[in-house]
Design a protein around this motif. Structure first.
Motif, PDB file in Angstrom:
ATOM      1  N   HIS A 532       0.874  38.043 -31.364  1.00  0.00           N
ATOM      2  CA  HIS A 532       2.316  38.003 -31.573  1.00  0.00           C
ATOM      3  C   HIS A 532       2.875  36.713 -30.981  1.00  0.00           C
ATOM      4  O   HIS A 532       2.359  36.186 -29.994  1.00  0.00           O
ATOM      5  CB  HIS A 532       3.008  39.189 -30.881  1.00  0.00           C
ATOM      6  N   ASN A 533       3.951  36.241 -31.579  1.00  0.00           N
ATOM      7  CA  ASN A 533       4.724  35.187 -30.951  1.00  0.00           C
ATOM      8  C   ASN A 533       5.599  35.810 -29.871  1.00  0.00           C
ATOM      9  O   ASN A 533       6.136  36.910 -30.047  1.00  0.00           O
ATOM     10  CB  ASN A 533       5.594  34.473 -31.987  1.00  0.00           C
ATOM     11  N   LEU A 534       5.731  35.107 -28.744  1.00  0.00           N
ATOM     12  CA  LEU A 534       6.577  35.597 -27.660  1.00  0.00           C
ATOM     13  C   LEU A 534       7.954  34.971 -27.759  1.00  0.00           C
ATOM     14  O   LEU A 534       8.085  33.756 -27.972  1.00  0.00           O
ATOM     15  CB  LEU A 534       5.960  35.283 -26.302  1.00  0.00           C
ATOM     16  N   ILE A 535       8.965  35.792 -27.603  1.00  0.00           N
ATOM     17  CA  ILE A 535      10.337  35.307 -27.575  1.00  0.00           C
ATOM     18  C   ILE A 535      11.032  35.948 -26.372  1.00  0.00           C
ATOM     19  O   ILE A 535      10.665  37.041 -25.932  1.00  0.00           O
ATOM     20  CB  ILE A 535      11.100  35.646 -28.864  1.00  0.00           C
ATOM     21  N   PRO A 536      12.041  35.286 -25.811  1.00  0.00           N
ATOM     22  CA  PRO A 536      12.700  35.849 -24.631  1.00  0.00           C
ATOM     23  C   PRO A 536      13.689  36.948 -25.000  1.00  0.00           C
ATOM     24  O   PRO A 536      14.393  36.857 -26.006  1.00  0.00           O
ATOM     25  CB  PRO A 536      13.416  34.639 -24.026  1.00  0.00           C
ATOM     26  N   ARG A 537      13.699  37.987 -24.188  1.00  0.00           N
ATOM     27  CA  ARG A 537      14.759  38.988 -24.249  1.00  0.00           C
ATOM     28  C   ARG A 537      15.651  38.763 -23.035  1.00  0.00           C
ATOM     29  O   ARG A 537      15.196  38.811 -21.886  1.00  0.00           O
ATOM     30  CB  ARG A 537      14.206  40.405 -24.234  1.00  0.00           C
ATOM     31  N   VAL A 538      16.920  38.544 -23.276  1.00  0.00           N
ATOM     32  CA  VAL A 538      17.875  38.231 -22.213  1.00  0.00           C
ATOM     33  C   VAL A 538      18.814  39.423 -22.036  1.00  0.00           C
ATOM     34  O   VAL A 538      19.372  39.936 -23.014  1.00  0.00           O
ATOM     35  CB  VAL A 538      18.686  36.966 -22.544  1.00  0.00           C
ATOM     36  N   GLN A 539      18.953  39.862 -20.807  1.00  0.00           N
ATOM     37  CA  GLN A 539      19.894  40.933 -20.494  1.00  0.00           C
ATOM     38  C   GLN A 539      20.922  40.418 -19.498  1.00  0.00           C
ATOM     39  O   GLN A 539      20.581  39.860 -18.456  1.00  0.00           O
ATOM     40  CB  GLN A 539      19.175  42.149 -19.911  1.00  0.00           C
ATOM     41  N   LYS A 540      22.186  40.627 -19.846  1.00  0.00           N
ATOM     42  CA  LYS A 540      23.294  40.184 -19.000  1.00  0.00           C
ATOM     43  C   LYS A 540      24.086  41.398 -18.539  1.00  0.00           C
ATOM     44  O   LYS A 540      24.447  42.257 -19.346  1.00  0.00           O
ATOM     45  CB  LYS A 540      24.206  39.229 -19.774  1.00  0.00           C
ATOM     46  N   ASN A 541      24.343  41.453 -17.235  1.00  0.00           N
ATOM     47  CA  ASN A 541      25.119  42.544 -16.649  1.00  0.00           C
ATOM     48  C   ASN A 541      26.311  41.977 -15.901  1.00  0.00           C
ATOM     49  O   ASN A 541      26.184  40.990 -15.161  1.00  0.00           O
ATOM     50  CB  ASN A 541      24.274  43.360 -15.668  1.00  0.00           C
ATOM     51  N   PHE A 542      27.456  42.611 -16.087  1.00  0.00           N
ATOM     52  CA  PHE A 542      28.649  42.273 -15.315  1.00  0.00           C
ATOM     53  C   PHE A 542      29.185  43.555 -14.696  1.00  0.00           C
ATOM     54  O   PHE A 542      29.285  44.587 -15.376  1.00  0.00           O
ATOM     55  CB  PHE A 542      29.722  41.640 -16.195  1.00  0.00           C
TER      56      PHE A 542
END
Length: 682
Positions: A532-542
Motif C-alpha cells: 500500500h501507499n502510505l498517506i498521513p491521517r491528520v487529527q485536529k482537536n480544539f
C-alpha cells in the motif's frame, strides 16, 4: 523600621497561606493532572482498568498523609504528585533548616508553586509519627482499620439489541464487586476482592469459587532487614517501565513536565484487571541505601487457544476478563504464566541506580499469523528481560533513563531530562528508541505505539507561567516506526504537538483553551493488496474548558471540544461534544455529588471524543462520545453515619443517530447504567 518591614512581610505571607488553604476542598475526585492523563490514554485505545489502583493510593494518602518530616528519600520519591526536583528541594530544606513546623513553610521553597502546594495539601502532613502499636490479639482486632465495599452495576436499554444474544450468557446481566480490606498500622495488610461481570455466573458453575474473579494478598512490613513480604497478588513498577511496569504512570498529556514515572517497586494488588498482575511471593530487603526485591509468580491467564496438527498454541492474550459464554470460557485460564526475577536499587537523596532481571515462562508457546508485521512478535514460550535504570538530580535538573534487553537480542533505551530553568519556566526532553525485535510483555514505557517496541522518537515539552494567572504548556513529539504495524504496511513516521493556555484570574476561576494536532501515516486504502501507499491521517482537536467555584459548596464546569480527522486532503470525520456540570461538595454535609449534561455529534470512529466522568469511590468511567445524541449522569454520595457511606450513580446515553459504522436499524435509542456502592469502615 526593619521590624515593621518584617512584620508586614509576615502578614502578607499569612494572607497568602490563608488563601491557599481556603480553596482546598476535600473531594475524592482524581487530581486534574491524573484525569488529563487518563483521557489521553483512553483516546489512544490504552487499557485504563488497572489505573484504579492509583486512585486507591491517593485515597490512602488522604487517610494517612505522607509525613514530609520523617519520610525517607525513597518514600518521597515514589509520591506520585511530585517531580524529582521538588522532592529533592523538600529534602534539602529539611536537612538545612530542620523539620517543617507546618505546611505553610512549603511556600519558601522556590520549586513549589502555589498551585503545586494546593494540590499537595490533602496528601501530606508535618505531624508527629505515631509510634508502633503492639501487635497483641486484642489490638489486632480493636486498633485495626477495616472496610467492606460492595458495588452493584447494571446496564439497561430501552430497546434490546437484536445482535447481542444474552441468552447464551451463563449468568445474570449485572456486575457485582466486593472487597474486604484490613490494615494494622503500617505492619499488616490483608485484602480479598471478588468480581463478576455482567453475564457471568455467581455462586454456581462455572464460577466454582463464588465469583468469576477472586484476588487477594497478605502483606507484612517490618523495620529490620526484611522490610516487606507479600503473599498473594501484587503488581510491579520499576525504572521507567521499559522492562517491567503495571498500573498508572504519566505519559503524553497536557501535564508536559510530568514525564518521569515514580516507581514503587513491588506493591499489593487489589484492582480488577484479571490478567495484568503477579500471584505468588514477593520479598523486599533493605540495608542502608541498598534494597533488593525478589519475586516469584505463577498463575493462569486468558489466551486465545489455537489447536494445530503439531500441538496447541496461543495466538494472543485475552485482556477483557469476560467469561460469559462458551467461547469466552474456553479462553479462560488457557495459558499459565510463571515469572521469577530480582531487582536491585541503590538510593540517595539525589541519585538512584537500579537493575532488574526476570524470566517469563508460559505453558503454551505463542504463534502469530504469517503477516509480515508479525515477523518480530514474541513466538516462544520463554523470555528473559533485563535492564538498568538511573535517576540523578543536580540543582534544578533531573536526568533519568533506562536501558533494556530481551532474549531475542532486541534492545531499548529511554533518556529524559527535566529542568526548572526559572521559577516560572520548566522544560522536559525525552529520547527513546525501541528495536522492532525488543520483546518485553510486561513493559509499559513512554510510547506512541501500543507496545514498547518498534519505535523511535523525541519529545520536548514546556511549562511557562507567562504572567500572573496565565500559564502556557506545550509539547512536540516526533516519532517513527521502523517496521510494519497494523494497517500500516511499511515503515512509517508521525508527529504530534499540543498548545494549551490557562487563565486563572483568581483562585476560584480557571479556564483553558487547547489545540492538539496529530499526524500518522497509514495505508491509503482498505484493499487486500499486500503493498500500500502510505498517506498521513491528520487529527485536529480544539478544546475550551472552564471551572468555577460559585461558593464554598457549589462548583460549576463547562467544556466544548471539536475534532476533525483528515486523510489525503479530504475530511473523513468532524465531530463535537459539549457539557455542563455542577458539583455540590460541602465540607460537612449528609449529601454531596455532581450532575452533568452533554450533547455530541461524532459521526465516525475517528471523530469520537472521550471525557472523564466523576464516579463512585474507587471507580471511574471515560466513555466515548460516538454517534449523535446526548448523555447525562447524576452521581451522589450519602454519609449515613460514622463509617458508613453510600454512593449512587445513574448515567444515560440517548442516541439520535447511529455512528456511520453501525446499522441504523440496530440503533439502541437509549441506554442507561445504574451503579450503587456501599462502603463500611470500622
Amino acid at each position: 523600621m526593619k521590624s515593621t518591614f518584617l512584620f508586614s512581610l509576615l502578614c502578607i505571607e499569612c494572607i497568602c497561606v490563608t488563601n491557599i488553604y481556603a480553596q482546598v476542598k476535600q473531594t475524592e475526585d482524581l487530581p486534574v493532572s491524573v484525569r488529563n492523563e487518563l483521557e489521553s490514554a483512553a483516546s489512544e485505545g490504552n487499557n485504563t482498568e488497572d489505573n484504579i489502583e492509583f486512585q486507591e493510593q491517593l485515597n490512602e494518602y488522604i487517610k494517612h498523609p505522607l509525613n514530609i518530616n520523617t519520610c525517607s528519600p525513597e518514600e518521597i520519591e515514589s509520591f506520585p504528585l511530585l517531580t524529582s526536583i521538588q522532592t529533592l528541594a523538600i529534602l534539602e530544606h529539611r536537612n538545612k533548616f530542620g523539620a517543617f513546623r507546618s505546611l505553610e513553610e512549603l511556600q519558601v521553597i522556590n520549586e513549589l508553586s502555589p498551585e503545586a502546594i494546593r494540590n499537595l495539601l490533602p496528601f501530606v502532613s508535618t505531624g508527629n509519627t505515631v509510634s508502633g502499636i503492639k501487635a497483641s490479639f486484642r489490638n489486632l482486632i480493636t486498633k485495626a482499620e477495616q472496610s467492606f465495599t460492595l458495588r452493584y452495576q447494571k446496564s439497561v436499554t430501552a430497546e434490546p439489541d437484536p445482535e447481542n444474544n444474552e441468552s447464551n450468557y451463563t449468568g445474570a446481566p449485572y456486575k457485582l464487586f466486593s472487597r474486604y480490606k484490613y490494615k494494622f498500622g503500617d505492619r499488616f495488610r490483608f485484602s480479598l476482592t471478588g468480581e463478576k461481570d455482567a453475564g457471568e455466573s455467581l455462586f454456581k458453575p462455572p464460577a466454582k469459587y463464588g465469583f468469576d474473579y477472586l484476588s487477594g494478598y497478605f502483606e507484612i512490613q517490618k523495620k529490620g532487614l526484611i522490610r516487606k513480604i507479600i503473599l498473594g497478588d501484587y503488581s510491579y513498577q520499576f525504572g521507567q517501565g521499559l522492562v517491567m511496569w503495571s498500573g498508572f504512570g504519566f505519559g503524553k498529556s497536557s501535564e508536559t513536565v510530568l514525564l518521569k514515572k515514580n516507581a514503587r517497586g513491588i506493591i499489593p494488588y487489589s484492582s480488577t484487571d484479571e490478567n495484568n498482575f503477579m500471584r505468588g511471593l514477593a520479598v523486599r530487603s533493605t540495608y542502608k541505601k541498598i534494597s533488593v526485591n525478589l519475586f516469584l509468580s505463577k498463575h493462569k491467564i486468558d489466551g486465545n487457544s489455537l489447536p494445530t496438527d503439531t500441538g496447541n498454541f496461543i495466538s494472543a492474550l485475552q485482556n477483557t476478563g469476560y467469561h460469559r459464554n462458551a467461547t469466552e470460557l474456553e479462553d479462560k485460564h488457557s495459558q499459565s504464566e510463571q515469572i521469577i526475577g530480582a531487582a536491585l536499587n541503590y538510593t540517595t537523596e539525589n541519585l538512584s541506580l537500579g537493575s532488574l532481571c526476570y524470566t517469563t515462562e508460559f505453558s503454551l508457546p505463542f504463534q502469530q499469523s504469517d503477516e509480515a508485521r508479525n515477523l518480530f512478535e514474541f513466538h516462544n514460550n520463554k523470555n528473559t528481560n533485563a535492564g538498568f535504570h538511573y535517576n540523578y538530580i543536580y540543582r534544578n535538573m533531573n536526568m533519568f533513563g533506562e536501558f533494556g534487553i530481551s532474549a531475542s537480542g532486541g534492545k531499548a533505551f529511554l533518556q529524559g531530562i527535566m529542568a526548572q530553568l526559572h521559577a516560572n519556566f520548566s522544560t522536559s526532553i525525552l529520547l527513546r528508541k525501541y528495536d522492532e525485535n525488543y520483546q518485553a510483555l510486561k513493559a509499559h514505557a513512554f510510547s506512541e505505539n501500543s507496545l514498547t517496541s518498534n519505535e523511535a522518537g523525541w519529545y520536548v515539552g514546556i511549562n511557562w507561567k507567562v504572567v500572573r494567572g496565565i500559564t502556557l504548556v506545550s509539547y512536540a513529539d516526533y516519532f517513527q516506526f521502523p517496521w510494519l504495524r497494523y494497517q500500516v504496511d511499511a515503515p512509517s513516521t508521525g508527529k504530534e504537538y499540543l498548545v494549551q493556555v490557562s487563565w486563572k484570574p483568581k483562585k476560584t476561576i480557571e479556564m483553558y483553551v487547547r489545540y492538539r494536532n496529530q499526524s500518522k501515516e497509514e495505508n491509503e486504502g482498505e484493499t487486500s493488496e499486500r503493498l500500500h501507499n502510505l498517506i498521513p491521517r491528520v487529527q485536529k482537536n480544539f478544546r475550551w474548558s472552564i471551572r468555577m467555584d460559585l461558593d464554598e459548596c457549589w462548583e460549576w464546569s463547562s467544556r466544548f471540544e471539536w475534532v476533525r480527522s483528515i486523510k489525503k486532503n479530504e475530511s473523513t470525520g468532524t465531530g463535537f461534544a459539549a457539557y455542563q456540570e455542577i458539583f455540590y461538595h460541602p465540607l460537612k454535609s449528609f449529601i454531596s455529588g455532581s450532575l452533568r449534561y452533554a450533547v455530541f455529534n461524532c459521526p465516525d470512529y475517528d471523530s469520537r471524543i472521550f471525557a472523564y466522568e466523576n464516579d463512585v469511590l474507587y471507580s471511574y468511567s471515560i466513555p466515548a462520545a460516538y454517534g449523535s445524541g446526548s448523555r447525562y449522569y447524576l452521581n451522589l454520595r450519602f454519609r449515613i453515619c460514622r463509617g458508613l457511606n453510600v454512593w449512587a450513580k445513574y448515567s444515560s446515553t440517548i442516541l439520535l443517530k447511529a455512528p456511520l459504522s453501525q446499522d441504523p436499524i440496530a440503533l439502541q435509542k437509549s441506554s442507561g447504567d445504574y451503579k450503587l456502592q456501599v462502603i463500611y469502615q470500622f
